[in-house]
Write a protein that holds these residues in place. Sequence first.
Motif, PDB file in Angstrom:
ATOM      1  N   LEU A   1      44.515 -31.816 -23.471  1.00  0.00           N
ATOM      2  CA  LEU A   1      44.680 -32.828 -22.441  1.00  0.00           C
ATOM      3  C   LEU A   1      42.777 -33.025 -22.093  1.00  0.00           C
ATOM      4  O   LEU A   1      41.477 -32.530 -22.398  1.00  0.00           O
ATOM      5  CB  LEU A   1      44.436 -31.620 -21.192  1.00  0.00           C
ATOM      6  N   ASP A   2      43.170 -34.489 -21.381  1.00  0.00           N
ATOM      7  CA  ASP A   2      41.470 -35.373 -21.111  1.00  0.00           C
ATOM      8  C   ASP A   2      41.302 -35.041 -19.907  1.00  0.00           C
ATOM      9  O   ASP A   2      42.065 -35.290 -18.457  1.00  0.00           O
ATOM     10  CB  ASP A   2      41.646 -36.484 -21.368  1.00  0.00           C
ATOM     11  N   THR A   3      40.145 -33.951 -19.799  1.00  0.00           N
ATOM     12  CA  THR A   3      40.028 -33.866 -18.574  1.00  0.00           C
ATOM     13  C   THR A   3      38.699 -34.396 -17.970  1.00  0.00           C
ATOM     14  O   THR A   3      39.001 -34.274 -16.719  1.00  0.00           O
ATOM     15  CB  THR A   3      39.223 -32.192 -18.608  1.00  0.00           C
ATOM     16  N   ALA A   4      38.199 -35.670 -18.545  1.00  0.00           N
ATOM     17  CA  ALA A   4      37.859 -36.522 -17.497  1.00  0.00           C
ATOM     18  C   ALA A   4      38.170 -37.195 -16.598  1.00  0.00           C
ATOM     19  O   ALA A   4      38.909 -37.627 -15.733  1.00  0.00           O
ATOM     20  CB  ALA A   4      36.371 -37.604 -18.398  1.00  0.00           C
ATOM     21  N   LEU A   5      39.212 -37.875 -17.223  1.00  0.00           N
ATOM     22  CA  LEU A   5      40.840 -38.842 -16.642  1.00  0.00           C
ATOM     23  C   LEU A   5      41.523 -37.723 -16.309  1.00  0.00           C
ATOM     24  O   LEU A   5      42.985 -38.658 -15.808  1.00  0.00           O
ATOM     25  CB  LEU A   5      41.200 -38.936 -17.480  1.00  0.00           C
ATOM     26  N   GLY A   6      42.274 -36.551 -16.524  1.00  0.00           N
ATOM     27  CA  GLY A   6      43.265 -35.567 -15.499  1.00  0.00           C
ATOM     28  C   GLY A   6      44.478 -35.996 -15.921  1.00  0.00           C
ATOM     29  O   GLY A   6      45.220 -35.683 -14.970  1.00  0.00           O
ATOM     30  N   ARG A   7      44.769 -36.195 -17.739  1.00  0.00           N
ATOM     31  CA  ARG A   7      45.807 -36.423 -18.353  1.00  0.00           C
ATOM     32  C   ARG A   7      46.241 -36.378 -19.976  1.00  0.00           C
ATOM     33  O   ARG A   7      44.830 -35.336 -20.159  1.00  0.00           O
ATOM     34  CB  ARG A   7      46.055 -37.733 -17.533  1.00  0.00           C
TER      35      ARG A   7
END
Length: 116
Positions: free
Chosen positions: A9-15
Amino acid sequence: MGKLTTHVLDTALGRPAEGLEIELFRVSGNTHEKIGSFTTNADGRVSAPLLEGKAFKTGTYELVFHAGPYLDRVLPCLANPKFLDQIPLRFGISDDSHYHVPLLLSPYSYSTYRGS
């Protein structure tokens, strides 16, 4: 039967982190035996278990998440060299159950846990 799965999960982009390459190794002392290479799908998951059936054995393993090329693609404004490029996670499998090893990723940090 035991199995090994993962997702990113890409927590910077929320996806979910789609298209991130992952390598799996079996580790014994200083020896790394490559088991396979995988790429995350649109849900940030590898479509099938990384290990299952007869290939699923107790021992020490290492997942290498190739975050650098993924981050280059989704955040091309990041400085080079990137703070995170390859992220190795070494872990042990001690029983015949489901091991889920996710990666929560941002350009400057990551975390992991044994999920379900």
